[in-house]
Design a protein around this motif. Structure first.
Motif, short mmCIF file in Angstrom:
data_model
loop_
_atom_site.label_atom_id
_atom_site.label_comp_id
_atom_site.label_asym_id
_atom_site.label_seq_id
_atom_site.Cartn_x
_atom_site.Cartn_y
_atom_site.Cartn_z
N LYS A 56 -32.62 -15.35 59.13
CA LYS A 56 -34.15 -16.10 59.50
C LYS A 56 -34.19 -15.72 60.40
O LYS A 56 -33.82 -16.09 61.15
CB LYS A 56 -34.86 -17.75 59.13
CG LYS A 56 -34.56 -17.60 57.46
CD LYS A 56 -35.05 -18.92 56.76
CE LYS A 56 -35.02 -18.87 54.91
NZ LYS A 56 -35.54 -20.38 54.49
N THR A 57 -35.30 -15.71 61.28
CA THR A 57 -36.37 -15.02 62.58
C THR A 57 -37.70 -16.14 63.22
O THR A 57 -38.00 -16.62 62.55
CB THR A 57 -36.10 -13.73 62.92
OG1 THR A 57 -37.39 -13.30 62.33
CG2 THR A 57 -34.53 -13.06 62.90
N THR A 58 -37.14 -16.43 64.24
CA THR A 58 -38.43 -16.55 64.82
C THR A 58 -38.49 -16.51 66.00
O THR A 58 -37.76 -16.05 66.92
CB THR A 58 -38.25 -18.25 64.91
OG1 THR A 58 -39.67 -18.91 65.06
CG2 THR A 58 -37.52 -19.01 65.69
N TYR A 59 -39.47 -15.99 66.47
CA TYR A 59 -40.69 -15.12 67.74
C TYR A 59 -40.70 -16.80 68.91
O TYR A 59 -42.11 -17.58 67.86
CB TYR A 59 -41.16 -14.15 67.87
CG TYR A 59 -40.05 -14.22 67.22
CD1 TYR A 59 -39.79 -13.06 65.88
CD2 TYR A 59 -39.24 -12.07 67.83
CE1 TYR A 59 -38.86 -12.50 64.70
CE2 TYR A 59 -38.09 -11.62 67.11
CZ TYR A 59 -38.07 -11.46 66.31
OH TYR A 59 -37.06 -10.52 65.59
N ALA A 60 -41.25 -16.69 69.96
CA ALA A 60 -42.25 -16.83 70.99
C ALA A 60 -43.15 -16.72 70.38
O ALA A 60 -43.64 -14.68 70.58
CB ALA A 60 -41.78 -16.91 72.26
N ASP A 61 -44.66 -16.62 71.05
CA ASP A 61 -46.04 -16.13 70.52
C ASP A 61 -46.27 -14.90 71.72
O ASP A 61 -46.35 -13.41 71.52
CB ASP A 61 -47.30 -17.01 70.87
CG ASP A 61 -47.04 -18.50 69.57
OD1 ASP A 61 -48.03 -18.97 69.50
OD2 ASP A 61 -47.01 -18.02 69.01
N SER A 62 -45.80 -15.22 73.10
CA SER A 62 -45.28 -14.12 73.86
C SER A 62 -44.92 -12.79 73.22
O SER A 62 -44.84 -11.86 74.56
CB SER A 62 -45.45 -15.37 74.69
OG SER A 62 -43.42 -14.74 75.12
N VAL A 63 -44.09 -13.05 72.50
CA VAL A 63 -43.27 -11.67 72.01
C VAL A 63 -43.74 -10.71 70.92
O VAL A 63 -42.91 -9.75 70.19
CB VAL A 63 -41.40 -11.47 72.50
CG1 VAL A 63 -41.81 -11.68 73.98
CG2 VAL A 63 -41.70 -12.46 71.56
N LYS A 64 -44.15 -11.76 69.96
CA LYS A 64 -44.07 -11.17 68.91
C LYS A 64 -45.06 -9.97 68.10
O LYS A 64 -45.88 -9.33 69.40
CB LYS A 64 -44.97 -12.47 68.08
CG LYS A 64 -44.22 -13.51 67.73
CD LYS A 64 -45.43 -14.36 66.94
CE LYS A 64 -44.69 -16.23 66.44
NZ LYS A 64 -45.41 -16.61 65.84
N GLY A 65 -44.13 -8.95 67.32
CA GLY A 65 -44.86 -7.93 67.78
C GLY A 65 -44.09 -6.70 68.73
O GLY A 65 -44.02 -5.62 68.40
N ARG A 66 -43.53 -7.44 69.86
CA ARG A 66 -42.75 -6.12 70.78
C ARG A 66 -41.44 -6.86 70.24
O ARG A 66 -40.61 -5.78 70.53
CB ARG A 66 -43.43 -6.89 71.95
CG ARG A 66 -44.94 -6.99 71.99
CD ARG A 66 -45.26 -7.01 73.51
NE ARG A 66 -44.86 -8.20 74.07
CZ ARG A 66 -44.62 -8.33 74.90
NH1 ARG A 66 -44.01 -7.65 76.16
NH2 ARG A 66 -43.96 -9.61 75.51
#
Length: 122
Positions: A56-66
């Protein structure tokens, strides 16, 4: 005791891509959360992405999709694929780890850190 060694940082133009790697050693348990953090000059260290023992993963909003975090358990290596890089992504990037079965992304949750690898987007 977990040892972490990052590599892959470089100077890249805006819009470019980089893949960071982090080799882990010394951990004998079965559950480890690993993450990528970054710190720009004059700013606090911030969480970028993390991956739990079950994938399972999680990302900061600033890098989501990149950005995409992944791991190769056979090689004990963590990766961060960074696409569509922006100048504001410029920072020292750190790999971190902590035992546990949950997903974490706060700097205070992690006890093991690498030495960092520099990413410059310009």
């Amino acid at each position: 005791h977990v040892q972490l060694v990052e590599s892959g940082g470089d100077l890249v133009q805006p819009g470019g891509s980089l893949r960071l790697s982090c080799e882990a050693s010394g951990y004998t348990g079965s559950s480890l959360c690993m993450g990528w953090f970054r710190q720009a000059p004059g700013k606090e260290r911030e969480g970028v992405a993390s991956i739990a023992y079950d994938g399972k993963t999680t990302y900061a909003d600033s890098v989501k999709g990149r950005f995409t975090i992944s791991k190769d358990n056979a090689k004990n290596t963590l990766y961060l694929q960074m696409n569509s890089l922006k100048p504001e992504d410029t920072a020292m990037y750190y790999c971190a780890a902590r035992p546990g079965r949950r997903l974490y992304l706060r700097t205070t949750d992690f006890g093991y850190w690498g030495q960092g690898t520099q990413v410059t987007v310009s």
